[in-house]
Scaffold this motif. Structure first.
Motif, PDB file in Angstrom:
ATOM      1  N   VAL A  80       0.863  -1.195   0.000  1.00 50.90           N
ATOM      2  CA  VAL A  80       0.000   0.000   0.000  1.00 50.90           C
ATOM      3  C   VAL A  80       0.895   1.238   0.000  1.00 50.90           C
ATOM      4  CG1 VAL A  80      -1.814  -1.191   1.283  1.00 50.90           C
ATOM      5  CG2 VAL A  80      -0.161   0.180   2.530  1.00 50.90           C
ATOM      6  N   PRO A  81       0.375   2.402  -0.399  1.00 49.97           N
ATOM      7  CA  PRO A  81       1.212   3.594  -0.399  1.00 49.97           C
ATOM      8  C   PRO A  81       1.574   4.049   1.011  1.00 49.97           C
ATOM      9  CG  PRO A  81      -0.975   4.072  -1.310  1.00 49.97           C
ATOM     10  CD  PRO A  81      -0.977   2.644  -0.907  1.00 49.97           C
ATOM     11  N   PHE A  82       2.731   4.702   1.117  1.00 48.59           N
ATOM     12  CA  PHE A  82       3.129   5.333   2.372  1.00 48.59           C
ATOM     13  C   PHE A  82       2.575   6.753   2.373  1.00 48.59           C
ATOM     14  CE2 PHE A  82       6.671   7.903   4.376  1.00 48.59           C
ATOM     15  CZ  PHE A  82       6.211   7.735   5.662  1.00 48.59           C
ATOM     16  N   GLY A  83       1.904   7.103   3.444  1.00 44.73           N
ATOM     17  CA  GLY A  83       1.269   8.427   3.524  1.00 44.73           C
ATOM     18  C   GLY A  83       2.162   9.465   4.173  1.00 44.73           C
ATOM     19  N   ILE A  84       2.098   9.563   5.490  1.00 47.63           N
ATOM     20  CA  ILE A  84       2.832  10.635   6.177  1.00 47.63           C
ATOM     21  C   ILE A  84       3.511  10.124   7.456  1.00 47.63           C
ATOM     22  CG2 ILE A  84       1.342  12.493   5.332  1.00 47.63           C
ATOM     23  CD1 ILE A  84       0.913  11.560   8.916  1.00 47.63           C
ATOM     24  N   VAL A  85       4.489  10.931   7.883  1.00 46.09           N
ATOM     25  CA  VAL A  85       5.046  10.764   9.223  1.00 46.09           C
ATOM     26  C   VAL A  85       4.513  11.906  10.064  1.00 46.09           C
ATOM     27  CG1 VAL A  85       7.124  10.566  10.624  1.00 46.09           C
ATOM     28  CG2 VAL A  85       7.202   9.942   8.231  1.00 46.09           C
ATOM     29  N   ASP A  86       3.870  11.567  11.164  1.00 45.67           N
ATOM     30  CA  ASP A  86       3.455  12.591  12.124  1.00 45.67           C
ATOM     31  C   ASP A  86       4.503  12.603  13.221  1.00 45.67           C
ATOM     32  OD1 ASP A  86       2.317  13.953  14.345  1.00 45.67           O
ATOM     33  OD2 ASP A  86       0.308  13.578  13.584  1.00 45.67           O
ATOM     34  N   LEU A  87       5.194  13.740  13.353  1.00 48.36           N
ATOM     35  CA  LEU A  87       6.331  13.773  14.266  1.00 48.36           C
ATOM     36  C   LEU A  87       5.978  14.419  15.603  1.00 48.36           C
ATOM     37  CD1 LEU A  87       7.504  16.954  13.682  1.00 48.36           C
ATOM     38  CD2 LEU A  87       7.985  15.796  11.551  1.00 48.36           C
ATOM     39  N   SER A  88       4.734  14.241  16.020  1.00 49.75           N
ATOM     40  CA  SER A  88       4.329  14.831  17.300  1.00 49.75           C
ATOM     41  C   SER A  88       5.086  14.207  18.467  1.00 49.75           C
ATOM     42  CB  SER A  88       2.830  14.613  17.533  1.00 49.75           C
ATOM     43  OG  SER A  88       2.086  15.350  16.600  1.00 49.75           O
ATOM     44  N   LEU A  89       5.440  15.034  19.435  1.00 42.17           N
ATOM     45  CA  LEU A  89       5.991  14.530  20.685  1.00 42.17           C
ATOM     46  C   LEU A  89       4.816  14.077  21.534  1.00 42.17           C
ATOM     47  CD1 LEU A  89       8.629  17.295  21.494  1.00 42.17           C
ATOM     48  CD2 LEU A  89       9.038  15.045  20.512  1.00 42.17           C
ATOM     49  N   ALA A  90       4.643  12.750  21.626  1.00 44.07           N
ATOM     50  CA  ALA A  90       3.506  12.207  22.377  1.00 44.07           C
ATOM     51  C   ALA A  90       4.027  11.538  23.643  1.00 44.07           C
ATOM     52  CB  ALA A  90       2.753  11.198  21.515  1.00 44.07           C
ATOM     53  N   PRO A  91       3.717  12.090  24.804  1.00 41.65           N
ATOM     54  CA  PRO A  91       4.252  11.521  26.040  1.00 41.65           C
ATOM     55  C   PRO A  91       3.494  10.284  26.483  1.00 41.65           C
ATOM     56  CG  PRO A  91       2.867  13.389  26.553  1.00 41.65           C
ATOM     57  CD  PRO A  91       2.892  13.269  25.058  1.00 41.65           C
ATOM     58  N   THR A  92       4.105   9.528  27.397  1.00 43.11           N
ATOM     59  CA  THR A  92       3.416   8.449  28.115  1.00 43.11           C
ATOM     60  C   THR A  92       3.712   8.654  29.599  1.00 43.11           C
ATOM     61  OG1 THR A  92       5.273   6.899  28.160  1.00 43.11           O
ATOM     62  CG2 THR A  92       3.872   6.859  26.201  1.00 43.11           C
ATOM     63  N   PRO A  93       2.958   7.955  30.467  1.00 46.09           N
ATOM     64  CA  PRO A  93       3.187   8.158  31.905  1.00 46.09           C
ATOM     65  C   PRO A  93       4.559   7.652  32.378  1.00 46.09           C
ATOM     66  CG  PRO A  93       1.005   7.228  31.513  1.00 46.09           C
ATOM     67  CD  PRO A  93       1.753   7.148  30.217  1.00 46.09           C
ATOM     68  N   ARG A  94       5.324   6.965  31.521  1.00 47.82           N
ATOM     69  CA  ARG A  94       6.631   6.458  31.947  1.00 47.82           C
ATOM     70  C   ARG A  94       7.589   7.601  32.264  1.00 47.82           C
ATOM     71  NH1 ARG A  94       8.548   2.433  27.317  1.00 47.82           N
ATOM     72  NH2 ARG A  94       7.697   4.127  26.080  1.00 47.82           N
ATOM     73  N   VAL A  95       8.462   7.376  33.236  1.00 45.39           N
ATOM     74  CA  VAL A  95       9.505   8.360  33.544  1.00 45.39           C
ATOM     75  C   VAL A  95      10.442   8.439  32.341  1.00 45.39           C
ATOM     76  CG1 VAL A  95      11.465   8.871  35.041  1.00 45.39           C
ATOM     77  CG2 VAL A  95       9.369   7.962  36.020  1.00 45.39           C
ATOM     78  N   GLY A  96      10.809   9.655  31.952  1.00 47.32           N
ATOM     79  CA  GLY A  96      11.712   9.816  30.816  1.00 47.32           C
ATOM     80  C   GLY A  96      10.985   9.811  29.486  1.00 47.32           C
ATOM     81  N   ASP A  97       9.668   9.980  29.488  1.00 47.89           N
ATOM     82  CA  ASP A  97       8.910  10.009  28.241  1.00 47.89           C
ATOM     83  C   ASP A  97       7.857  11.116  28.318  1.00 47.89           C
ATOM     84  OD1 ASP A  97       8.528   9.075  25.684  1.00 47.89           O
ATOM     85  OD2 ASP A  97       7.094   7.527  26.247  1.00 47.89           O
ATOM     86  N   SER A  98       8.321  12.283  28.770  1.00 44.30           N
ATOM     87  CA  SER A  98       7.388  13.348  29.139  1.00 44.30           C
ATOM     88  C   SER A  98       7.696  14.665  28.439  1.00 44.30           C
ATOM     89  CB  SER A  98       7.467  13.532  30.665  1.00 44.30           C
ATOM     90  OG  SER A  98       7.030  14.800  31.041  1.00 44.30           O
ATOM     91  N   VAL A  99       6.677  15.296  27.884  1.00 41.05           N
ATOM     92  CA  VAL A  99       6.842  16.653  27.336  1.00 41.05           C
ATOM     93  C   VAL A  99       7.082  17.637  28.484  1.00 41.05           C
ATOM     94  CG1 VAL A  99       5.622  18.527  26.147  1.00 41.05           C
ATOM     95  CG2 VAL A  99       5.515  16.217  25.234  1.00 41.05           C
ATOM     96  N   GLY A 100       6.435  17.386  29.624  1.00 39.31           N
ATOM     97  CA  GLY A 100       6.638  18.244  30.795  1.00 39.31           C
ATOM     98  C   GLY A 100       8.092  18.282  31.226  1.00 39.31           C
ATOM     99  N   GLU A 101       8.790  17.134  31.118  1.00 38.80           N
ATOM    100  CA  GLU A 101      10.209  17.096  31.485  1.00 38.80           C
ATOM    101  C   GLU A 101      11.047  17.972  30.556  1.00 38.80           C
ATOM    102  OE1 GLU A 101      11.472  13.040  31.553  1.00 38.80           O
ATOM    103  OE2 GLU A 101      10.617  12.647  33.524  1.00 38.80           O
ATOM    104  N   ILE A 102      10.664  18.010  29.282  1.00 32.62           N
ATOM    105  CA  ILE A 102      11.398  18.888  28.342  1.00 32.62           C
ATOM    106  C   ILE A 102      11.227  20.337  28.778  1.00 32.62           C
ATOM    107  CG2 ILE A 102      11.651  19.632  25.947  1.00 32.62           C
ATOM    108  CD1 ILE A 102      10.294  17.034  25.082  1.00 32.62           C
ATOM    109  N   LEU A 103       9.980  20.700  29.107  1.00 37.87           N
ATOM    110  CA  LEU A 103       9.724  22.092  29.524  1.00 37.87           C
ATOM    111  C   LEU A 103      10.491  22.415  30.796  1.00 37.87           C
ATOM    112  CD1 LEU A 103       5.876  22.200  28.833  1.00 37.87           C
ATOM    113  CD2 LEU A 103       7.701  23.061  27.373  1.00 37.87           C
ATOM    114  N   GLN A 104      10.548  21.448  31.708  1.00 39.60           N
ATOM    115  CA  GLN A 104      11.326  21.655  32.939  1.00 39.60           C
ATOM    116  C   GLN A 104      12.801  21.834  32.616  1.00 39.60           C
ATOM    117  OE1 GLN A 104      10.329  18.308  35.504  1.00 39.60           O
ATOM    118  NE2 GLN A 104       9.170  19.684  36.811  1.00 39.60           N
ATOM    119  N   MET A 105      13.291  21.008  31.691  1.00 39.43           N
ATOM    120  CA  MET A 105      14.708  21.084  31.318  1.00 39.43           C
ATOM    121  C   MET A 105      15.029  22.432  30.687  1.00 39.43           C
ATOM    122  SD  MET A 105      17.542  19.641  31.477  1.00 39.43           S
ATOM    123  CE  MET A 105      16.871  18.192  32.275  1.00 39.43           C
TER     124      MET A 105
END
Lengths: 145, 318
Positions: free
Chosen positions: B271-296
């Motif tokens: 099938v054709p390849f459409g798009i890459v969505d490069l959103s930063l999507a966090p999860t509750p895991r430590v080290g996988d947080s957008v909030g941590e980036i803002l803190q940094m």
């Protein structure tokens, strides 16, 4: 947040000619442990989250609100978020969860990747505006200042 | 020529910094499944999903193993249900949701999106039926996600639709009260909804999309956070411009990974390849947080902007 979103878009756009979807930074409160903690401590309010959505990739995401919040108040929140998207020609969205039987100070627990979050207080007051009904016309596409 | 440091950096992204392909989402048009008999509509939709996405998980795992790149979620997005299940009332919409749920479980995808409608300028009978069916359709199924587009920059904001959706949202929360209203986590209200978003709960295979397409969602909040952290530890006084540059370079690397996986998997599926969505999507895991980036980026106070609304305790002057 503006710096972060823009830098992510610029890096991604250079890497691929097929960038699409939403492409920015999500701020789903329950799914991000740091955001959830900040919301719980009062450092991050619903109003500030709404402001952040004007420069992030989506909107008020995974936000738990009191179960008793009237539908008209939810509609007001959603309409405000829509206005940010419509006027700024960007995608905005709401994933609001009115948690039955719980209020400010309680926690909502969804489990797994959906995480958990404090119930944020919601201020009412826009219900009369919502009850007018109808459609807010599309914005003018010129005179952009 | 490959540099050792580049190889180590890529390995570190996967092993220590939670970089992954967050979702591989197969978009499928179900517009040709419409018909006068709701049982036939459901069966045709299930069979088409089975035919096109039946091997999605298997081939995705092979691709993931070949490159050593984790793929976290496999999903399917279908055409807006209000378009191809019209004419059967709210009960018909609920039957469609249950049929989608069953086939999603059968082929092993964790979510199927597309219980959707676009009502920014006005609401059809089918749109109203879909909105009325939301509490039961999403409350009684496990893997079905929905979205309604209530506004756009071209049409304005449909306040009547927003109020109708809000009432259904309340009913959906009550329907899933035993799980803190979890049903609402599977539903998004949009303004300017994109047609090719691979992330749930808002993924829908929009009008203008091909018959079938692979869309990829990459994510690496942990990678971005560590990049900013390294910059701060190696540079004496990095400026905001330096931080932006570092994030840009990191996003470049993460996006290339998504494009690689997307092209490979699209080829395997035919099938054709459409798009890459490069959103930063966090999860509750430590080290996988957008909030941590803002803190940094904000130091000890972790502000998410230049003024108010820090993520940590208030800053004290003096």
């Amino acid at each position: 947040m503006a710096l972060l979103t823009d830098a992510v878009k610029k890096g991604g756009a250079f890497a691929s000619s097929s960038v699409g979807g939403l492409s920015g930074a999500f701020i789903p409160v329950s799914e991000d442990a740091v955001l959830a903690k900040a919301a719980e401590s009062g450092a991050l309010s619903l109003e500030k989250l709404e402001a952040m959505t004007s420069v992030c990739s989506v909107g008020l995401d995974m936000i738990a609100v009191p179960g008793e919040t009237p539908a008209e108040t939810l509609a007001g929140l959603i309409a405000d978020e829509c206005a940010i998207g419509v006027m700024n020609h960007k995608t905005t969205a709401c994933r609001l969860i009115p948690v039955p039987g719980k209020g400010p100070g309680d926690r909502a627990v969804f489990g797994g990747l959906f995480g958990e979050a404090p119930i944020l207080p919601v201020r009412g007051g826009g219900e009369a505006f919502v009850r007018f009904g109808g459609r807010i016309p599309a914005p003018i596409h010129a005179l952009r200042n | 020529m490959l540099q050792t440091e580049d190889i180590l950096m890529t390995l570190r992204m996967f092993q220590d910094e939670n970089c992954d392909v967050r979702t591989v989402t197969l978009g499928i048009s179900l517009l040709d499944c419409a018909g006068p008999n709701i049982d036939v509509v459901c069966k045709k939709a299930q069979q088409k999903i089975r035919d096109l996405a039946g091997r999605l998980v298997e081939l995705g795992r092979r691709t993931s193993e070949r490159y050593g790149i984790p793929i976290v979620n496999y999903r399917v997005a279908v055409s807006p249900v209000s378009l191809w299940a019209a004419g059967h009332g709210a009960p018909g919409m609920i039957r469609v949701a249950k049929a989608l749920d069953a086939v999603a479980r059968e082929i092993g995808v964790d979510f199927v999106g597309g219980f959707s409608a676009s009502v920014e300028k006005g609401t059809t009978d089918a749109d109203q039926e879909l909105i009325a069916a939301l509490p039961e359709a999403l409350g009684s199924t496990e893997r079905v996600c929905g979205a309604v587009n209530v506004a756009s920059s071209r049409a304005g904001i449909n306040m009547d639709a927003i109020l109708a959706v809000s009432r259904s949202l309340k009913a959906l929360a009550e329907r899933t009260a035993d799980r803190d209203g979890f049903g609402c986590a599977k539903f998004v209200v949009f303004a300017n909804m994109p047609d090719d978003n691979p992330f749930m709960a808002g993924a829908t295979h929009g009008i203008g999309e091909p018959e079938c397409v692979i869309n990829i969602g990459v994510s690496g909040p942990g990678v971005v956070k560590r990049a900013v952290e390294r910059l701060r530890s190696t540079e004496v006084h990095p400026t905001l411009g330096d931080i932006a540059e570092e994030i840009k370079c990191t996003a470049y690397r993460v996006t290339r990974i998504g494009e690689l996986i997307g092209n490979e998997l699209a080829g395997r599926l035919g099938v054709p390849f459409g798009i890459v969505d490069l959103s930063l999507a966090p999860t509750p895991r430590v080290g996988d947080s957008v909030g941590e980036i803002l803190q940094m980026m904000g130091g000890r106070t972790g502000r998410c902007g230049g003024h108010d609304g820090g993520l940590g305790p208030p800053h004290r002057c003096g």
